[in-house]
Design a protein around this motif. Structure first.
Motif, short mmCIF file in Angstrom:
data_model
loop_
_atom_site.label_atom_id
_atom_site.label_comp_id
_atom_site.label_asym_id
_atom_site.label_seq_id
_atom_site.Cartn_x
_atom_site.Cartn_y
_atom_site.Cartn_z
N LYS A 129 10.54 11.96 5.27
CA LYS A 129 10.11 11.71 6.64
C LYS A 129 9.23 12.84 7.16
O LYS A 129 8.52 12.67 8.14
N THR A 130 9.29 14.00 6.52
CA THR A 130 8.47 15.13 6.90
C THR A 130 7.77 15.65 5.66
O THR A 130 8.42 16.05 4.69
N VAL A 131 6.42 15.63 5.66
CA VAL A 131 5.64 15.99 4.50
C VAL A 131 4.63 17.08 4.86
O VAL A 131 3.95 16.98 5.88
N LEU A 132 4.56 18.10 4.03
CA LEU A 132 3.51 19.10 4.14
C LEU A 132 2.49 18.85 3.05
O LEU A 132 2.86 18.71 1.88
N GLU A 133 1.21 18.76 3.42
CA GLU A 133 0.16 18.68 2.42
C GLU A 133 -0.68 19.93 2.49
O GLU A 133 -1.34 20.21 3.49
N ILE A 134 -0.66 20.72 1.42
CA ILE A 134 -1.48 21.92 1.35
C ILE A 134 -2.87 21.52 0.87
O ILE A 134 -3.03 20.70 -0.01
N GLY A 135 -3.90 22.11 1.50
CA GLY A 135 -5.26 21.72 1.15
C GLY A 135 -5.53 20.27 1.46
O GLY A 135 -6.07 19.54 0.64
N VAL A 136 -5.22 19.85 2.67
CA VAL A 136 -5.38 18.45 3.04
C VAL A 136 -6.84 18.02 3.02
O VAL A 136 -7.15 16.84 2.81
N GLY A 137 -7.77 18.97 3.22
CA GLY A 137 -9.18 18.65 3.15
C GLY A 137 -9.59 17.55 4.11
O GLY A 137 -9.21 17.54 5.29
N THR A 138 -10.36 16.60 3.62
CA THR A 138 -10.85 15.50 4.44
C THR A 138 -9.87 14.33 4.52
O THR A 138 -10.21 13.28 5.04
N GLY A 139 -8.69 14.53 3.98
CA GLY A 139 -7.64 13.53 4.13
C GLY A 139 -7.63 12.38 3.14
O GLY A 139 -7.20 11.28 3.50
N PRO A 140 -8.03 12.57 1.88
CA PRO A 140 -8.03 11.43 0.95
C PRO A 140 -6.65 10.89 0.63
O PRO A 140 -6.53 9.75 0.19
N ASN A 141 -5.61 11.69 0.86
CA ASN A 141 -4.26 11.22 0.54
C ASN A 141 -3.56 10.53 1.70
O ASN A 141 -2.47 9.98 1.52
N LEU A 142 -4.17 10.53 2.88
CA LEU A 142 -3.46 10.01 4.06
C LEU A 142 -3.16 8.53 3.96
O LEU A 142 -2.19 8.04 4.55
N GLU A 143 -3.95 7.80 3.20
CA GLU A 143 -3.67 6.37 3.06
C GLU A 143 -2.32 6.11 2.42
O GLU A 143 -1.71 5.06 2.64
N TYR A 144 -1.83 7.04 1.65
CA TYR A 144 -0.57 6.83 0.95
C TYR A 144 0.65 7.03 1.84
O TYR A 144 1.77 6.78 1.42
N TYR A 145 0.44 7.52 3.07
CA TYR A 145 1.54 7.64 4.04
C TYR A 145 1.51 6.54 5.08
O TYR A 145 2.44 6.41 5.88
N ALA A 146 0.45 5.76 5.13
CA ALA A 146 0.20 4.86 6.26
C ALA A 146 1.27 3.79 6.42
O ALA A 146 1.47 3.27 7.52
N ASP A 147 1.96 3.42 5.34
CA ASP A 147 2.95 2.36 5.44
C ASP A 147 4.32 2.86 5.88
O ASP A 147 5.27 2.10 5.94
N ASN A 148 4.42 4.14 6.19
CA ASN A 148 5.69 4.72 6.64
C ASN A 148 5.56 5.12 8.11
O ASN A 148 4.95 6.14 8.43
N SER A 149 6.11 4.33 9.00
CA SER A 149 5.94 4.56 10.44
C SER A 149 6.71 5.78 10.93
O SER A 149 6.46 6.28 12.02
N GLU A 150 7.64 6.28 10.12
CA GLU A 150 8.46 7.41 10.53
C GLU A 150 7.95 8.75 10.00
O GLU A 150 8.40 9.81 10.44
N VAL A 151 7.05 8.73 9.04
CA VAL A 151 6.63 9.98 8.41
C VAL A 151 5.83 10.87 9.35
O VAL A 151 5.06 10.40 10.18
#
Length: 304
Positions: A129-151
């Protein structure tokens, strides 16, 4: 030369779709059709003085698990000083140029590694439910969290210019603004509490951090017991190969033009020695990487 600038996701992306799980990988040299690489299951073994960075002090006060990094005695001035030392100020034009190029140029890479990412991020479903992304950059990984409304995703990057691209990426995939927090910081000094996140994600970032061991210590520090570290990193080629010779020759130039990115880091060895309770580490070589210099990759999941 421009191609070399784009070899990594800013300090802050796996590869062909995995088989049924991370526990059944096989060796692969391409993404499209070949079996996956063999996986080893191993035993336990952070600008200027004008004040732009001072937004961190106000921003972190509003975050759920956030405080200044490493210890309660580390004051904001100490943190900002450490941030400046690890990632010295870059001109605005450079940070904006680098962010815009990363946003556009890495799309082909992301398409190639989407299958790997889907499976790796699947490890977080129902667990984080709580995620840290180091080096998030321009956000290419954000799509992989989109289906979790609580994250709640805390994206750390030393390049403030990345924020607008990351927020646009979040909006494009339907990740609510309240679920994404951008923090200008470096992986070696993360402004989050000890044991405050369920997972840490790092893709194409350990190639660029100044101190890999320090960054991994921060990963372990902020992870809750049993928390997961997901990673995908380009690494050095095998010793004795022509590719390794090319990487070694071009590595000094690469660090200059690509914001500290190293071509010859053996990142898998650093992760293996970091002291995680368990580690699933796979290796592969991309067939269509933006540059063949970064085709060797490691990826996997470590448990704190």
């Amino acid at each position: 030369m421009l191609q070399m600038v784009l070899l990594h996701q800013s300090p802050g992306s796996h590869l062909q779709p995995l088989a049924s799980s991370l526990k059944t990988t096989q060796k692969s040299s391409s993404v499209a059709a070949a079996p996956l690489p063999h996986k080893q299951v191993l035993p336990a073994p952070r600008f200027c003085s004008c004040g732009r960075r001072h937004f961190v002090e106000a921003a972190t006060a509003a975050f759920l698990p956030v405080c200044f990094s490493n210890a309660s005695s580390l004051h904001s001035d100490d943190y900002l000083g450490l941030l400046n030392r690890i990632h010295p100020p870059r001109p605005d034009w450079y940070e904006e140029f680098y962010a815009s190029v990363m946003d556009s140029y890495m799309k082909s890479y992301e398409a190639e590694v989407a299958g790997y990412k889907s499976q790796l991020f699947g490890e977080l479903r129902g667990k984080a439910k709580t995620v840290l992304e180091i080096g998030v950059g321009t956000g290419p990984n954000l799509e992989y969290y989109a289906d979790n409304s609580e994250v709640q995703v805390f994206g750390v990057d030393p390049n403030r210019k990345m924020e607008k691209y990351a927020r646009a990426a979040a909006a494009a995939v339907g990740l609510p603004p309240k679920n994404f927090h951008f923090v200008e910081a470096v992986a070696e000094a993360v402004p989050l509490d000890d044991a405050s996140v369920d997972a840490v994600v790092g893709t194409l970032v350990l190639c660029s951090v100044k101190d890999v061991n320090m960054a991994l210590k921060e990963v372990k520090r902020v992870l809750k017991p049993g928390g997961l570290f997901l990673f995908v990193e380009h690494v050095a080629a095998k010793d004795g190969t022509i590719l390794k010779l090319l990487q070694s020759a071009l590595d000094p130039l690469q660090q200059i033009v690509a914001d500290g990115c190293h071509l010859t880091r053996e990142t898998g060895k650093y992760i293996s020695a970091a002291g995680f309770s368990s580690l699933e580490l796979s290796m592969t070589s991309l067939s269509n990487a933006p540059c063949s210099l970064i085709s060797p990759h490691v990826y996997g999941v470590a448990c704190n």
